[in-house]
Design a protein around this motif. Structure first.
Motif, mmCIF file in Angstrom:
data_model
loop_
_atom_site.group_PDB
_atom_site.id
_atom_site.type_symbol
_atom_site.label_atom_id
_atom_site.label_comp_id
_atom_site.label_asym_id
_atom_site.label_seq_id
_atom_site.Cartn_x
_atom_site.Cartn_y
_atom_site.Cartn_z
ATOM 1 N N ASP A 145 -12.113 -4.772 -12.596
ATOM 2 C CA ASP A 145 -11.251 -5.451 -13.564
ATOM 3 C C ASP A 145 -10.508 -6.621 -12.905
ATOM 4 O O ASP A 145 -9.886 -6.458 -11.849
ATOM 5 C CB ASP A 145 -10.247 -4.450 -14.142
ATOM 6 N N ARG A 146 -10.542 -7.787 -13.553
ATOM 7 C CA ARG A 146 -9.963 -9.001 -12.971
ATOM 8 C C ARG A 146 -8.452 -8.859 -12.756
ATOM 9 O O ARG A 146 -7.923 -9.187 -11.695
ATOM 10 C CB ARG A 146 -10.270 -10.197 -13.878
ATOM 11 N N ASP A 147 -7.741 -8.356 -13.779
ATOM 12 C CA ASP A 147 -6.286 -8.232 -13.672
ATOM 13 C C ASP A 147 -5.902 -7.183 -12.619
ATOM 14 O O ASP A 147 -4.923 -7.363 -11.884
ATOM 15 C CB ASP A 147 -5.684 -7.859 -15.031
ATOM 16 N N ALA A 148 -6.654 -6.090 -12.585
ATOM 17 C CA ALA A 148 -6.369 -5.046 -11.592
ATOM 18 C C ALA A 148 -6.562 -5.591 -10.178
ATOM 19 O O ALA A 148 -5.757 -5.323 -9.271
ATOM 20 C CB ALA A 148 -7.261 -3.832 -11.815
ATOM 21 N N CYS A 149 -7.630 -6.345 -9.960
ATOM 22 C CA CYS A 149 -7.881 -6.927 -8.638
ATOM 23 C C CYS A 149 -6.767 -7.894 -8.251
ATOM 24 O O CYS A 149 -6.298 -7.896 -7.104
ATOM 25 C CB CYS A 149 -9.225 -7.654 -8.630
ATOM 26 N N ALA A 150 -6.322 -8.713 -9.204
ATOM 27 C CA ALA A 150 -5.249 -9.659 -8.912
ATOM 28 C C ALA A 150 -3.966 -8.924 -8.526
ATOM 29 O O ALA A 150 -3.248 -9.324 -7.594
ATOM 30 C CB ALA A 150 -5.005 -10.561 -10.119
ATOM 31 N N ALA A 151 -3.674 -7.838 -9.235
ATOM 32 C CA ALA A 151 -2.465 -7.065 -8.938
ATOM 33 C C ALA A 151 -2.547 -6.420 -7.562
ATOM 34 O O ALA A 151 -1.558 -6.383 -6.811
ATOM 35 C CB ALA A 151 -2.247 -6.005 -10.016
ATOM 36 N N VAL A 152 -3.714 -5.904 -7.212
ATOM 37 C CA VAL A 152 -3.885 -5.263 -5.902
ATOM 38 C C VAL A 152 -3.768 -6.298 -4.785
ATOM 39 O O VAL A 152 -3.121 -6.036 -3.749
ATOM 40 C CB VAL A 152 -5.241 -4.536 -5.832
ATOM 41 N N ILE A 153 -4.358 -7.468 -4.975
ATOM 42 C CA ILE A 153 -4.266 -8.513 -3.954
ATOM 43 C C ILE A 153 -2.816 -8.928 -3.738
ATOM 44 O O ILE A 153 -2.349 -9.069 -2.599
ATOM 45 C CB ILE A 153 -5.130 -9.723 -4.352
ATOM 46 N N GLU A 154 -2.078 -9.089 -4.832
ATOM 47 C CA GLU A 154 -0.663 -9.435 -4.702
ATOM 48 C C GLU A 154 0.114 -8.291 -4.059
ATOM 49 O O GLU A 154 0.985 -8.515 -3.213
ATOM 50 C CB GLU A 154 -0.072 -9.760 -6.076
ATOM 51 N N ALA A 155 -0.230 -7.064 -4.437
ATOM 52 C CA ALA A 155 0.468 -5.895 -3.898
ATOM 53 C C ALA A 155 0.263 -5.761 -2.394
ATOM 54 O O ALA A 155 1.123 -5.216 -1.692
ATOM 55 C CB ALA A 155 -0.017 -4.629 -4.601
ATOM 56 N N ALA A 156 -0.857 -6.236 -1.889
ATOM 57 C CA ALA A 156 -1.152 -6.090 -0.465
ATOM 58 C C ALA A 156 -0.142 -6.812 0.407
ATOM 59 O O ALA A 156 -0.012 -6.495 1.594
ATOM 60 C CB ALA A 156 -2.558 -6.603 -0.167
ATOM 61 N N GLY A 157 0.602 -7.744 -0.169
ATOM 62 C CA GLY A 157 1.616 -8.455 0.604
ATOM 63 C C GLY A 157 3.012 -7.924 0.411
ATOM 64 O O GLY A 157 3.974 -8.513 0.901
ATOM 65 N N LEU A 158 3.152 -6.780 -0.274
ATOM 66 C CA LEU A 158 4.477 -6.281 -0.620
ATOM 67 C C LEU A 158 5.076 -5.337 0.409
ATOM 68 O O LEU A 158 6.260 -5.020 0.321
ATOM 69 C CB LEU A 158 4.427 -5.553 -1.971
ATOM 70 N N ARG A 159 4.272 -4.828 1.340
ATOM 71 C CA ARG A 159 4.823 -3.872 2.302
ATOM 72 C C ARG A 159 5.799 -4.574 3.238
ATOM 73 O O ARG A 159 5.430 -5.522 3.928
ATOM 74 C CB ARG A 159 3.715 -3.207 3.107
ATOM 75 N N PRO A 160 7.059 -4.123 3.285
ATOM 76 C CA PRO A 160 8.044 -4.790 4.151
ATOM 77 C C PRO A 160 7.743 -4.511 5.626
ATOM 78 O O PRO A 160 7.170 -3.480 5.956
ATOM 79 C CB PRO A 160 9.363 -4.132 3.743
ATOM 80 N N PRO A 161 8.089 -5.439 6.501
ATOM 81 C CA PRO A 161 7.866 -5.188 7.932
ATOM 82 C C PRO A 161 8.721 -4.022 8.409
ATOM 83 O O PRO A 161 9.853 -3.845 7.979
ATOM 84 C CB PRO A 161 8.302 -6.502 8.592
ATOM 85 N N ARG A 162 8.164 -3.224 9.307
ATOM 86 C CA ARG A 162 8.887 -2.074 9.832
ATOM 87 C C ARG A 162 9.856 -2.544 10.927
ATOM 88 O O ARG A 162 9.493 -3.334 11.793
ATOM 89 C CB ARG A 162 7.902 -1.062 10.424
ATOM 90 N N THR A 163 11.088 -2.038 10.868
ATOM 91 C CA THR A 163 12.075 -2.434 11.852
ATOM 92 C C THR A 163 12.118 -1.460 13.030
ATOM 93 O O THR A 163 12.514 -1.824 14.120
ATOM 94 C CB THR A 163 13.467 -2.514 11.213
ATOM 95 N N GLU A 164 11.750 -0.200 12.819
ATOM 96 C CA GLU A 164 11.719 0.753 13.912
ATOM 97 C C GLU A 164 10.683 1.832 13.617
ATOM 98 O O GLU A 164 10.346 2.083 12.467
ATOM 99 C CB GLU A 164 13.096 1.374 14.141
ATOM 100 N N TRP A 165 10.172 2.455 14.673
ATOM 101 C CA TRP A 165 9.146 3.487 14.540
ATOM 102 C C TRP A 165 9.787 4.864 14.599
ATOM 103 O O TRP A 165 10.854 5.033 15.192
ATOM 104 C CB TRP A 165 8.111 3.352 15.648
ATOM 105 N N PRO A 166 9.147 5.880 14.016
ATOM 106 C CA PRO A 166 9.721 7.232 14.030
ATOM 107 C C PRO A 166 9.768 7.818 15.435
ATOM 108 O O PRO A 166 8.949 7.489 16.296
ATOM 109 C CB PRO A 166 8.768 8.022 13.122
ATOM 110 N N CYS A 167 10.726 8.718 15.650
ATOM 111 C CA CYS A 167 10.880 9.461 16.913
ATOM 112 C C CYS A 167 11.051 8.557 18.125
ATOM 113 O O CYS A 167 10.744 8.936 19.253
ATOM 114 C CB CYS A 167 9.695 10.404 17.138
ATOM 115 N N GLY A 168 11.521 7.331 17.882
ATOM 116 C CA GLY A 168 11.774 6.422 18.995
ATOM 117 C C GLY A 168 10.530 5.869 19.651
ATOM 118 O O GLY A 168 10.587 5.385 20.788
#
Length: 533
Positions: free
Chosen positions: A447-470
């Protein structure tokens, strides 16, 4: 759906581990009923019956922890598990006969597989089973299991005579719940492969409450086998309790629907959750299945994250997003029924292997429809390989049969897979994956709209500032590679450091995360969203 019994979700995990271990479908459910009936028979209180109930239902929860290694060593991890479940090293005559048949699933390689097992098992079995135990310990709390159940799960390969693994526990140093689980499992295995369904190898029509009753004509043979194992594999006193009144236990299996009986038999007050709260349990199922392949680690959670973000961009309401997220976490549970030798293969697959691959979405559908608390996820989860033009599988449906949620999941699964490494290719750059997804939409498969949403969503993950357990950045890099089964030498070459440096990093990592096996590290990485990178 206003509420869900947690046991219904745990039943789905039990069915999934049946597939992963080559057991008859619903073997775990039947084991749970026998174990709980035996606990009733010996007069355990409600809390202890609950411990037995959960341990027996999820006795194989750690079964995928060594799937890739078992496939490497024995050609097919599922066939290996099927054989390993019934081996009895405590009886030399029986064990010799079992070893004559060991490896029969690999034409032309049986002798080599048998020799490898005989050579490797004495030292390798404790290491392998310790990996299984670590996964069980890691997932038990996430599943809400009592501590006693988690302990019993770490004892599934121990034996009364001390010939088990990983700790060679013996007699009453094995918990009572563990000993009951051993007896219940052997009871069901001794009924024979046709007693409770047709297993993962025969993907024909498997209906609810399959022919458990047909196996009951072999009760005498089952009792003979249990008596033979008494004092060796099994607690002789428990065998005597069973033997004194077997009908009190057999009656637990005389039901029209095993899953409904398990839900009704749960000791104590049932735990109930809302559909929006399923993620914690669904992630545990996803982790179990993603362990089936070195290159699958974290894939299910990756797809779920993409789906959730894309659904938000598409204007989906919170309730529908929660359902889609749960479906995305569970979309690949059917992979458990396909050997890791296929998922890890670096070369092309033959026609027969492709047919096995195509069955994985069928098994996802089958498991989810079997469990009332997950039935609402089946259409979307099992439809992740369907395509708008009808070219997908397993149902081959067309555009008008695919909901928005199903279209988003299909697009997210394709995009996630392309941006993750596979044994036959490296991970694609995000831009290349986006271009490929756009091309599939233009060709009319996604689906064209679904693909567009997924492509845009791929850039939504915020950068991690720290990792678990140090953990440091470098330690996370090492952890990701170790989780995929790479040796210290391979990790060193990949990161351009010395093997000694890798060893130091791994020692620090294991100390920080409290795990000691590759599988345990892989579960930690998936729990904390460190995979895929």
């Amino acid at each position: 759906m206003s509420s869900i019994r947690v046991t219904e979700v745990l039943a789905a995990l039990s069915l999934t581990t049946d597939l992963a271990t080559g057991m008859p479908f619903e073997k775990g459910l039947a084991t749970c009923l026998v174990a709980t009936a035996l606990a009733d028979r010996i007069g355990l209180d409600e809390a202890d019956r609950r411990v037995v109930f959960h341990a027996a239902l999820l006795g194989a929860v750690g079964c995928t922890s060594r799937a890739s290694e078992n496939a490497d060593s024995y050609a097919d991890d599922i066939e290996f598990q099927r054989a390993y479940h019934t081996l009895d090293p405590g009886d030399s005559t029986v064990f010799a006969g079992q070893m004559r048949n060991f490896g029969s699933w690999a034409a032309g390689a049986q002798t080599a597989l048998r020799d490898r097992f005989v050579t490797m098992a004495p030292k390798g079995a404790p290491v392998a089973v310790r990996s299984v135990c670590e996964v069980s310990r890691a997932l038990g709390p996430r599943l809400g299991l009592p501590e006693g159940s988690v302990r019993a799960l770490t004892e599934v390969k121990e034996r009364w005579d001390g010939l088990g693994a990983p700790e060679r526990l013996h007699g009453e140093t094995i918990s009572l719940a563990g000993r009951i689980l051993h007896l219940a499992e052997q009871t069901i295995l001794s009924l024979g492969p046709n007693a409770i369904g047709s297993g993962a190898a025969a993907a024909g029509a498997i209906e609810a409450g399959t022919v458990i009753a047909s196996g009951r004509r072999d009760q005498r043979a089952v009792l003979t086998e249990l008596r033979r194992r008494a004092g060796g594999h099994l607690d002789p006193e428990l065998v005597s309790v069973f033997d004194a009144d077997p009908d009190a236990v057999w009656g637990a299996l005389d039901v029209p629907d095993l899953l409904a009986a398990v839900v009704a038999t749960e000791p104590g007050l049932p735990t109930v959750i809302r559909p929006a709260e399923r993620d914690r349990l669904c992630l545990a199922l996803a982790i179990v299945v993603d362990l089936k392949g070195r290159y699958l680690l974290g894939h299910s959670a990756h797809v779920a994250q993409l789906c959730d973000a894309a659904a938000t961009l598409s204007g989906m309401n919170a309730g529908d997003r929660a359902t889609l997220r749960a479906a995305a976490l569970l979309h690949d549970i059917g992979r458990a029924g396909v050997s890791s030798a296929i998922w890890d293969r670096p070369g092309p697959l033959g026609a027969g292997d492709w047919e096995r691959v195509r069955l994985h979405s069928y098994w996802t559908d089958r498991v989810l429809r079997r469990c009332p608390g997950l039935t609402d996820l089946a259409d979307v989860a099992a439809g992740h390989h369907e395509r708008l033009d009808g070219s997908g599988y397993h149902r081959g449906v067309r555009v008008h049969d695919l909901s928005l949620a199903a279209r988003l999941l299909a697009a997210a699964d394709v995009f996630a897979a392309m941006t993750e490494p596979r044994p036959y290719r490296p991970a694609a750059e995000l831009s290349a994956a986006a271009a490929q997804l756009t091309a599939e939409a233009a060709a009319g498969t996604l689906d064209r709209d679904a693909c567009a949403a997924v492509i845009e969503a791929a850039g939504l993950r915020p950068p991690r500032t720290e990792w678990p357990c140090g953990l440091t950045d470098r330690e996370v890099e090492v952890l990701r590679l170790a989780a995929r089964g790479m040796s210290n030498r391979q990790i060193a070459a990949d990161l351009v450091v010395s093997e000694r440096t890798v060893g130091h990093h791994l020692a620090h990592i294991y100390d920080k995360i409290g795990r000691r096996t590759r599988a345990g590290a892989a579960v930690f990485a998936m729990e904390h969203n460190l995979l895929p990178s």
